[in-house]
Design a protein around this motif. Sequence first.
Motif, PDB file in Angstrom:
ATOM      1  N   ASP A  62      19.865 -16.020   6.429  1.00 55.99           N
ATOM      2  CA  ASP A  62      21.124 -15.457   5.942  1.00 55.99           C
ATOM      3  C   ASP A  62      20.913 -14.220   5.088  1.00 55.99           C
ATOM      4  N   THR A  63      19.763 -14.124   4.421  1.00 54.13           N
ATOM      5  CA  THR A  63      19.438 -12.910   3.670  1.00 54.13           C
ATOM      6  C   THR A  63      18.001 -12.509   3.976  1.00 54.13           C
ATOM      7  N   VAL A  64      17.765 -11.229   4.161  1.00 53.75           N
ATOM      8  CA  VAL A  64      16.469 -10.721   4.648  1.00 53.75           C
ATOM      9  C   VAL A  64      15.977  -9.599   3.742  1.00 53.75           C
ATOM     10  N   VAL A  65      14.664  -9.548   3.570  1.00 53.20           N
ATOM     11  CA  VAL A  65      14.021  -8.452   2.835  1.00 53.20           C
ATOM     12  C   VAL A  65      13.051  -7.764   3.797  1.00 53.20           C
ATOM     13  N   LEU A  66      13.153  -6.454   3.920  1.00 53.10           N
ATOM     14  CA  LEU A  66      12.190  -5.693   4.725  1.00 53.10           C
ATOM     15  C   LEU A  66      11.208  -5.022   3.773  1.00 53.10           C
ATOM     16  N   ASP A  67       9.976  -5.483   3.814  1.00 57.13           N
ATOM     17  CA  ASP A  67       8.927  -4.933   2.950  1.00 57.13           C
ATOM     18  C   ASP A  67       8.156  -3.866   3.715  1.00 57.13           C
ATOM     19  N   THR A  68       8.283  -2.617   3.265  1.00 57.22           N
ATOM     20  CA  THR A  68       7.540  -1.510   3.889  1.00 57.22           C
ATOM     21  C   THR A  68       6.584  -0.871   2.880  1.00 57.22           C
ATOM     22  N   THR A  69       6.141  -1.677   1.903  1.00 60.32           N
ATOM     23  CA  THR A  69       5.215  -1.198   0.870  1.00 60.32           C
ATOM     24  C   THR A  69       3.984  -0.546   1.474  1.00 60.32           C
ATOM     25  N   PHE A  70       3.499  -1.123   2.563  1.00 60.83           N
ATOM     26  CA  PHE A  70       2.211  -0.704   3.120  1.00 60.83           C
ATOM     27  C   PHE A  70       2.301   0.572   3.962  1.00 60.83           C
ATOM     28  N   ARG A  71       3.512   1.165   4.054  1.00 58.94           N
ATOM     29  CA  ARG A  71       3.640   2.428   4.780  1.00 58.94           C
ATOM     30  C   ARG A  71       3.064   3.593   3.988  1.00 58.94           C
ATOM     31  N   THR A  72       2.952   3.439   2.674  1.00 63.79           N
ATOM     32  CA  THR A  72       2.476   4.551   1.851  1.00 63.79           C
ATOM     33  C   THR A  72       1.025   4.874   2.179  1.00 63.79           C
ATOM     34  N   ASN A  73       0.617   6.089   1.892  1.00 62.05           N
ATOM     35  CA  ASN A  73      -0.709   6.566   2.287  1.00 62.05           C
ATOM     36  C   ASN A  73      -1.865   5.834   1.606  1.00 62.05           C
ATOM     37  N   GLN A  74      -1.583   5.150   0.476  1.00 61.40           N
ATOM     38  CA  GLN A  74      -2.674   4.466  -0.213  1.00 61.40           C
ATOM     39  C   GLN A  74      -3.152   3.233   0.549  1.00 61.40           C
ATOM     40  N   TYR A  75      -2.352   2.772   1.528  1.00 62.41           N
ATOM     41  CA  TYR A  75      -2.739   1.617   2.340  1.00 62.41           C
ATOM     42  C   TYR A  75      -3.257   2.077   3.699  1.00 62.41           C
ATOM     43  N   ARG A  76      -4.272   1.362   4.196  1.00 63.06           N
ATOM     44  CA  ARG A  76      -4.883   1.723   5.471  1.00 63.06           C
ATOM     45  C   ARG A  76      -4.115   1.159   6.661  1.00 63.06           C
ATOM     46  N   VAL A  77      -3.333   0.076   6.417  1.00 62.14           N
ATOM     47  CA  VAL A  77      -2.602  -0.582   7.502  1.00 62.14           C
ATOM     48  C   VAL A  77      -1.099  -0.457   7.247  1.00 62.14           C
ATOM     49  N   PRO A  78      -0.354   0.262   8.095  1.00 62.42           N
ATOM     50  CA  PRO A  78       1.096   0.460   7.879  1.00 62.42           C
ATOM     51  C   PRO A  78       1.908  -0.756   8.325  1.00 62.42           C
ATOM     52  N   LEU A  79       1.755  -1.855   7.609  1.00 56.47           N
ATOM     53  CA  LEU A  79       2.420  -3.101   7.967  1.00 56.47           C
ATOM     54  C   LEU A  79       3.831  -3.141   7.394  1.00 56.47           C
ATOM     55  N   ALA A  80       4.772  -3.631   8.180  1.00 54.09           N
ATOM     56  CA  ALA A  80       6.137  -3.904   7.702  1.00 54.09           C
ATOM     57  C   ALA A  80       6.390  -5.395   7.912  1.00 54.09           C
ATOM     58  N   ALA A  81       7.035  -6.032   6.941  1.00 54.12           N
ATOM     59  CA  ALA A  81       7.251  -7.474   7.033  1.00 54.12           C
ATOM     60  C   ALA A  81       8.714  -7.813   6.770  1.00 54.12           C
TER      61      ALA A  81
END
Length: 550
Positions: A62-81
Amino acid sequence: MSGGRQRTLGVGVQHVLDYLKRMQAENPAFYYAVQGDGDNHTGGNIFWADATSRMNHTHFGDTVVLDTTFRTNQYRVPLAAFTGFNHHGQPVLFGCALVLYESESSFIWLFQTWLQAMSGRQPISITTDPDRLIQVAVAQVLPGTRHRFCKWSIFRETQEKLSHLCQSHPTFETEFRKCVNEAETIEEFESCWKALLNRYYIMDNDWLQLMYSARQQWVPVYMRDTFFGEMSINESYRSLNLFFDGYITASTSIQMLVRQYEKAMASWHEKELKADYDTINSMPVLKTPSPMEKQAADLYSRRIFRKFQEELVETLANPATKIDDTGTVATYRVAKFGEDHKAHAVSFNSLEMKANCSCQLFEYSGIICRHILAVFRAKNVLTLPSQYVLKRWTRNARNGAVIDDHNSELPNEAGDSSTVRYNNLRQEAIKYVEEGAKSIHIYNVAMDALKEASRKVAAVKNRGPGAINGDIMANGVVGPLVATEEDQSTTYQSVEQKEKKIRELSAELEKTNQRCEVYRANLLAVLRDMEEQKLKLSVKVQNARLSLKE
């Protein structure tokens, strides 16, 4: 992060794809998709959701959070959850993606693919970072979903944009957050915001003007009428990175992703099992003689009960005063002693047993507020009306059919989804496992039932796809199955015998369950006695040691 960009991860992506293919081969309910190469720019984005994630969504989507923290350049893996919250308020996963290319079309594809994997069920609300690409995609794919920006992301970006002001006036940041977090009404926020900008001479700041124009998507006072699954209006999490925090770091490589993904899944599953165990096997300390508190303790998971208990106890300091009565609907003024300026208005319909409060805590969190509870107390309402108990917050949130607490409808075709069929069968099988483990007798009954079901499924499979609605296939032609009167009589007798047997087994199972409950209660009593005896013995030993020292 509003412009398109390409991320290259090399051969490591193939390792992930091989893993996804293997998982889907092992379990047909495992879903994954790779974006096509239609324009030679959008190729490579990958989405996946395992059976558990899809099941999570049926209960807690019923409620969702999209985490795109790992898209930033400091992360090696552009994971979205895609994540949410279970009945303990713990993060649960609804699916993952590798966002290798960022554009409007790629995020639209991502949301469309995720929605398809979730059988088309749109959430009531979604929380994301304030990103233009994501905003466009949400508006197009989830038009009926309330889109909220993470306010902590805005706080951090405000600190960066106004770093000079924050350094020269250290009190600004505190006042800014207080203005956003503590405003009780829209009028109060508007007045506070204007005064804050005037005080620091920043009325013409472009960033603040932009954030003010988007205030209905991130300032809490504007979001109260929508369910976000947080325990208070101002509780919202300081980061969207809830599920993979500590598992995916700046040093995590694409080769390490699968292992860390599985570690996070296993860890949160274990935490949920522990919370379930604690809820089922321990009784919280009740603080009032109210039957409603006992009812809530039996219904809710432990964490949610603590929040309810907090609200219930506060009714003692928040008396309800009737200020208007039109017959069916009465209006009450509820305020804490000495805080009349913070009073809330509650309207109560005595016929429908429905109440609405100006604080809107129930609409926002799904937990009934102290103000409505104070009115219930004044009206001698002793138990919680069913409409104020969201199944998603109860200890049985995962049991049985999925109940939509918020009255949103699933698409008609959702029932035809293989995922829905898989999830429904899985839930029914889990019932047998849970009941069958209670005693050897119930185990034998459940095992016989499963074996009989297995034989029936095998028989249907052997008949093949031609067996449709009572028809059989002979030489490639579908025709009706014709039975003689003798066959029909035998069939009717067989059905009656089976129904009789089912009734007998059901009655026997119910009796056995009752006996098990008695045994369990007795066992718990014995264990408590043992603990008391151990405590008494420990005290005696301690006293004896003290005597020896003297």
